[in-house]
Design a protein around this motif. Sequence first.
Motif, PDB file in Angstrom:
ATOM      1  N   LEU A  84       0.903  -1.236  -0.078  1.00  0.00           N
ATOM      2  CA  LEU A  84       0.001  -0.118   0.040  1.00  0.00           C
ATOM      3  C   LEU A  84       0.909   1.347   0.090  1.00  0.00           C
ATOM      4  CD1 LEU A  84      -2.780  -1.067   2.507  1.00  0.00           C
ATOM      5  CD2 LEU A  84      -3.071  -0.877  -0.108  1.00  0.00           C
ATOM      6  N   ARG A 112       3.660   1.546  -1.655  1.00  0.00           N
ATOM      7  CA  ARG A 112       4.279   1.404  -3.133  1.00  0.00           C
ATOM      8  C   ARG A 112       5.785   1.268  -2.707  1.00  0.00           C
ATOM      9  NH1 ARG A 112       0.817   3.952  -7.407  1.00  0.00           N
ATOM     10  NH2 ARG A 112      -1.037   4.518  -6.074  1.00  0.00           N
ATOM     11  N   CYS A 135       0.803   6.017   5.563  1.00  0.00           N
ATOM     12  CA  CYS A 135       0.716   5.518   4.056  1.00  0.00           C
ATOM     13  C   CYS A 135      -0.254   6.433   3.391  1.00  0.00           C
ATOM     14  CB  CYS A 135       0.071   4.149   4.332  1.00  0.00           C
ATOM     15  SG  CYS A 135       1.259   2.886   4.913  1.00  0.00           S
ATOM     16  N   PHE A 136      -1.380   7.002   3.983  1.00  0.00           N
ATOM     17  CA  PHE A 136      -2.325   7.583   3.243  1.00  0.00           C
ATOM     18  C   PHE A 136      -2.139   9.258   3.005  1.00  0.00           C
ATOM     19  CE2 PHE A 136      -6.550  10.059   3.787  1.00  0.00           C
ATOM     20  CZ  PHE A 136      -6.940   9.881   2.518  1.00  0.00           C
ATOM     21  N   ASP A 137      -1.580   9.782   3.922  1.00  0.00           N
ATOM     22  CA  ASP A 137      -1.339  11.095   3.907  1.00  0.00           C
ATOM     23  C   ASP A 137      -0.258  11.448   4.731  1.00  0.00           C
ATOM     24  OD1 ASP A 137      -1.581  13.820   3.642  1.00  0.00           O
ATOM     25  OD2 ASP A 137      -3.507  13.980   4.185  1.00  0.00           O
ATOM     26  N   ARG A 192      -5.097  -8.022  -1.964  1.00  0.00           N
ATOM     27  CA  ARG A 192      -5.782  -6.797  -2.274  1.00  0.00           C
ATOM     28  C   ARG A 192      -6.904  -7.150  -3.214  1.00  0.00           C
ATOM     29  NH1 ARG A 192      -7.297  -2.165  -2.002  1.00  0.00           N
ATOM     30  NH2 ARG A 192      -6.617  -0.196  -2.985  1.00  0.00           N
ATOM     31  N   ARG A 231     -11.629  -5.367   0.536  1.00  0.00           N
ATOM     32  CA  ARG A 231     -11.745  -3.920   0.400  1.00  0.00           C
ATOM     33  C   ARG A 231     -11.077  -3.103   1.634  1.00  0.00           C
ATOM     34  NH1 ARG A 231     -15.554  -1.931  -3.227  1.00  0.00           N
ATOM     35  NH2 ARG A 231     -16.909  -3.451  -4.023  1.00  0.00           N
ATOM     36  N   SER A 232     -11.147  -3.491   2.786  1.00  0.00           N
ATOM     37  CA  SER A 232     -10.579  -2.742   3.935  1.00  0.00           C
ATOM     38  C   SER A 232      -9.280  -3.109   3.901  1.00  0.00           C
ATOM     39  CB  SER A 232     -11.559  -2.897   4.731  1.00  0.00           C
ATOM     40  OG  SER A 232     -11.532  -4.108   5.449  1.00  0.00           O
ATOM     41  N   LEU A 233      -8.364  -2.305   4.655  1.00  0.00           N
ATOM     42  CA  LEU A 233      -7.338  -2.756   5.239  1.00  0.00           C
ATOM     43  C   LEU A 233      -7.144  -4.006   6.223  1.00  0.00           C
ATOM     44  CD1 LEU A 233      -4.060  -1.965   5.344  1.00  0.00           C
ATOM     45  CD2 LEU A 233      -4.681  -0.288   7.222  1.00  0.00           C
ATOM     46  N   LEU A 273      -1.721  13.045  -1.519  1.00  0.00           N
ATOM     47  CA  LEU A 273      -2.194  11.897  -0.973  1.00  0.00           C
ATOM     48  C   LEU A 273      -2.356  10.657  -1.860  1.00  0.00           C
ATOM     49  CD1 LEU A 273      -5.192  14.142   0.218  1.00  0.00           C
ATOM     50  CD2 LEU A 273      -3.881  12.695   1.783  1.00  0.00           C
ATOM     51  N   GLU A 274      -2.426   9.493  -1.137  1.00  0.00           N
ATOM     52  CA  GLU A 274      -2.646   8.308  -1.544  1.00  0.00           C
ATOM     53  C   GLU A 274      -3.944   7.551  -1.794  1.00  0.00           C
ATOM     54  OE1 GLU A 274       0.131   5.821  -2.714  1.00  0.00           O
ATOM     55  OE2 GLU A 274      -1.616   5.038  -3.554  1.00  0.00           O
ATOM     56  N   ASP A 283      -5.734   5.862  -3.438  1.00  0.00           N
ATOM     57  CA  ASP A 283      -5.983   4.275  -3.492  1.00  0.00           C
ATOM     58  C   ASP A 283      -5.885   3.355  -2.315  1.00  0.00           C
ATOM     59  OD1 ASP A 283      -6.839   4.141  -6.286  1.00  0.00           O
ATOM     60  OD2 ASP A 283      -4.737   4.009  -7.078  1.00  0.00           O
ATOM     61  N   PHE A 284      -5.363   4.066  -1.248  1.00  0.00           N
ATOM     62  CA  PHE A 284      -5.519   3.524  -0.104  1.00  0.00           C
ATOM     63  C   PHE A 284      -6.891   3.074   0.466  1.00  0.00           C
ATOM     64  CE2 PHE A 284      -4.672   2.983   4.588  1.00  0.00           C
ATOM     65  CZ  PHE A 284      -3.263   2.135   4.393  1.00  0.00           C
ATOM     66  N   PRO A 285      -7.080   1.886   0.912  1.00  0.00           N
ATOM     67  CA  PRO A 285      -8.185   1.193   1.320  1.00  0.00           C
ATOM     68  C   PRO A 285      -8.470   1.910   2.756  1.00  0.00           C
ATOM     69  CG  PRO A 285      -6.645  -0.528   1.734  1.00  0.00           C
ATOM     70  CD  PRO A 285      -5.954   0.772   1.049  1.00  0.00           C
ATOM     71  N   ILE A 286      -9.271   2.880   2.733  1.00  0.00           N
ATOM     72  CA  ILE A 286      -9.661   3.678   3.698  1.00  0.00           C
ATOM     73  C   ILE A 286     -11.226   4.136   3.692  1.00  0.00           C
ATOM     74  CG2 ILE A 286      -8.602   5.771   3.440  1.00  0.00           C
ATOM     75  CD1 ILE A 286      -7.699   5.867   6.175  1.00  0.00           C
ATOM     76  N   GLU A 337     -15.734   4.031   0.215  1.00  0.00           N
ATOM     77  CA  GLU A 337     -14.084   4.137   0.094  1.00  0.00           C
ATOM     78  C   GLU A 337     -13.796   5.208  -0.713  1.00  0.00           C
ATOM     79  OE1 GLU A 337     -11.300   0.632  -0.788  1.00  0.00           O
ATOM     80  OE2 GLU A 337     -13.323  -0.198  -1.486  1.00  0.00           O
ATOM     81  N   VAL A 338     -12.700   5.964  -0.187  1.00  0.00           N
ATOM     82  CA  VAL A 338     -12.207   7.200  -0.583  1.00  0.00           C
ATOM     83  C   VAL A 338     -12.009   7.185  -2.144  1.00  0.00           C
ATOM     84  CG1 VAL A 338     -11.321   8.048   1.368  1.00  0.00           C
ATOM     85  CG2 VAL A 338      -9.860   6.968   0.093  1.00  0.00           C
ATOM     86  N   ASN A 339     -11.306   6.096  -2.579  1.00  0.00           N
ATOM     87  CA  ASN A 339     -11.282   6.044  -4.041  1.00  0.00           C
ATOM     88  C   ASN A 339     -12.615   5.986  -4.895  1.00  0.00           C
ATOM     89  OD1 ASN A 339     -11.926   3.561  -4.043  1.00  0.00           O
ATOM     90  ND2 ASN A 339      -9.874   2.585  -4.764  1.00  0.00           N
TER      91      ASN A 339
END
Lengths: 290, 246
Positions: A40, A42, A167-169, A219, A223-225, B79-80, B82-85, B129-131
């Motif tokens: 996630l 990358r 990871c996200f932001d 993946r 769908r979720s982490l 921002l990423e 594609d992150f599953p959030i 999901e955000v994506n």
Amino acid sequence: MNIWDLAVQPFVEFMFMRRALIGTTALALGYAPLGVFLLLRRMSLMGDAISHAILPGVALGFLLCGMSLPALSLGGLLAGLAVALAAGAMARLTILREDASLAVFYLISLSLGVLLVSLKGSNVDLLHLLFGSILALDNNSLLLLASVTTITLPVLAIIYRPLVIECFDPVFLRTIRGGGSAIHLIFLSLVVLNLVSGFQALGTLMAMGLMMLPAATARLWARSLDGMIATAIPVAVMAVYIGLLLSYHMDLPSGPAIILTSGGILMLSLLIAPYQGLFKRLLTHTHLEG
Amino acid sequence: MTAIQLQDLTLGYERHPAIHHLTGVFEQGSLTAVVGPNGAGKSTLLKGLMGLLPPLAGQITWHVGVAKFAAYLPQQAELEIDFPITVEEVASLGLWQQIGWFRGINQLLRTKVAESLAKVGLSGFARREVNSLSGGQFQRLLFARLLLQEAQVILLDEPFTAIDQRTTTDLLNLITSLYQQGHTIIVVLHDLTQVKQYFPSTLLLARETIAWGPTTTVLTTANLARAQVIQEAWDEQAPICGRRAS
């Protein structure tokens, strides 16, 4: 040959098979969640570079002390950390981007490692270090594998929240003073530690496979982490189990057999996974046309 | 009352200044637009204010009474997505000051999250999901997170780039209501019509302060022309100059 002979008998009959199963299952427990985060973020290439970097460290340990587990592991640990940090620094301080710096480091590491091993060892030793000797795990190696997983999972649980934000932001994590680069370093250290503990079982070149392939498979299914991690762990354990059986019955080297099994599960998932599988796409397509 | 004071501030990358000799204050409870030509150093100023970029020279002083933590919304690209959030989870990140590394989200906080999603018009999106969000919806989500941070000072970097008109209007109204509640807000913008309509104060920047004050006195034709000239004459490789601020 019935199902018992096929799936259980080898482990009942042979101590080395039981050890191999326990050791690699322990590995799989830690590898799967780490792989999910690497994927996630990358950072698959970073993982690759680290796993290659471990080789010259291990080789140096081998050169100085022979086949001694503490020496090999310490050498691998230091080399892995050094390359992880050096590649980061090189990307920050020079015009070379991170993927280029990583490629540079792992090519150098691999050549250096092979060279160092060949100075003293035979081709058999080299093959063991590159591809693992899972069927020769002794008590000390099992203890190492179990300890590393025992450290990895709680640490991952502790840094879970900031790691997700990182990871996200990543910029957000810095603005809320959530411990930006420290989190990154702790995570990298866990990756290095796990790759080092795994090299004996799977080999330096194969270890990354057990991290990345189950994560990539997850993946496709989740769908979720949380769902990804919950999927990656059983996938990794399943790959380990089937891989060991294949290696036993067909007389294949165990490391590659395990990784190829993970690969097989991934390919199958590409076809049938509910979330992004190929069949699902075809069906959706038909549905839209209809 | 002063919220943030700049004193002869020079900011830049790798020892080359991007903006220099900025002196002035952002008043507490003010709503300031930062405008200027492309490459004028607007984003750099926000990064400097947030402490993401250490000053090459000069000082930024945050005054007592202003909350220690400012909320900051950088340009979207970092921002990423594609992150599953989920939407709800991203908004909840704004609760960091309350929940930190380990604390859970109780019913009260959960309600706050739902309220902030409602304020930005994302009710019913919580589990998405955000994506799966459009650009405009995503920006609304980041505003919801920003609201939950409850920061006294809010810094926004080009928040309406590539955002649809309706979202832009909604978010501008949200900014106005935050201003009326007494927040200190600094927004980098390039649409001068928006600035004239919504922003009482303006800082016109072209590597240095061209004008800083009430929007009507700052956005004059003469000032804008001067900003353009100074920007075009800028030498990227110039070393730090020795000039002192007056």
